[in-house]
Enzyme design. Structure first.
Site: not given
Length: 259
Positions: A24, A26
């Protein structure tokens, strides 16, 4: 003086015999989750106050209703949490439109303004892990719900590290549902030519952790940037770390902790 990348054997102890690692973005690679949190707060604090809706917006709402989800789904989830409903609208709605898409677009404008003025610096531990994986010949990809993933990678100076980025734009083009559905992770693994049982997922959001477990990935690592170790474990993380440096410094006990 720089730190030498770990040997392949050390990475194997940390991440198991995986051929690919799906990151991922963020909160895992970059602290843009903090920028997102600011933008969401600037959107919903006045929005709820103007309507005299209680309770007021807090960062806890971000982790409970928004974190890891596509932007418009985050808007809708927050509204539902306050018993509110707006027309969905259209992604082309202007930021001042009283629709789910309008609010989402307003948040995106706030986010981009902060990104433009302040920039973003990747977590050093995450960069070290990325470089170690590349040196060891592992395949890597970014899998993010954000439509801003590529600009963020560019701003952080990491765009050249990732040949594959599956973001909110990709999901819309391919008709892939967002996290906690595992579709975007599974699509990335397929594009890399690696089955889920040979790939790891690194996530800081409960919805992303759930997606990794639903997708049958052999290892799902929760990165605790504020969601809480307990919440990430309950969502399905095999293990939880505070920083990705932990995957460079682990020892043989790491394999024993997985269940």
């Amino acid at each position: 003086m720089g730190t030498a990348p770990p040997a392949e054997g050390q990475l194997a102890r940390c991440l198991g015999e995986v051929d690919a690692v799906l990151f991922d973005l963020d909160g895992v690679i970059t602290p843009t989750s903090l920028v997102h949190m600011r933008a969401w707060s600037e959107l919903f604090t006045p929005f709820l106050a103007e309507r005299r809706v209680e309770p007021p917006y807090t960062d806890r709402d971000y982790f409970a209703h928004i974190d890891g989800k596509p932007r418009y789904e985050g808007v809708r989830a927050l509204l539902v949490s306050r018993g509110l409903s707006l027309p969905y609208g259209d992604p082309s709605d202007p930021p001042d439109a009283a629709t789910v898409c309008g609010l989402g677009n307003r948040k995106n404008s706030l986010f981009n303004e902060v990104l433009r003025t302040e920039g973003v610096t990747a977590y050093p531990g995450s960069v070290r892990l990325i470089d170690a994986l590349l040196a060891a010949g592992r395949r890597i990809a970014v899998v993010s719900s954000s439509r801003n993933a590529r600009p963020v990678l560019e701003a952080a100076g990491l765009a050249d590290r990732f040949a594959l980025v599956v973001d909110g734009v990709t999901a819309a083009e391919r008709g892939l549902p967002g996290k906690p559905d595992p579709a975007t992770f599974l699509y990335a693994a397929e594009e890399l030519g690696v089955p889920a049982e040979r790939a790891a997922v690194l996530e800081d959001a409960e919805s992303g952790v759930t997606a990794g477990r639903k997708g049958g990935f052999v290892l799902v690592v929760g990165v605790d940037r504020g969601a809480g170790a307990e919440a990430l474990t309950e969502a399905g993380a095999h293990q939880v770390v505070d920083d990705l440096d932990a995957l460079l410094l682990c020892n043989d006990e790491s394999d024993e902790q997985r269940s």
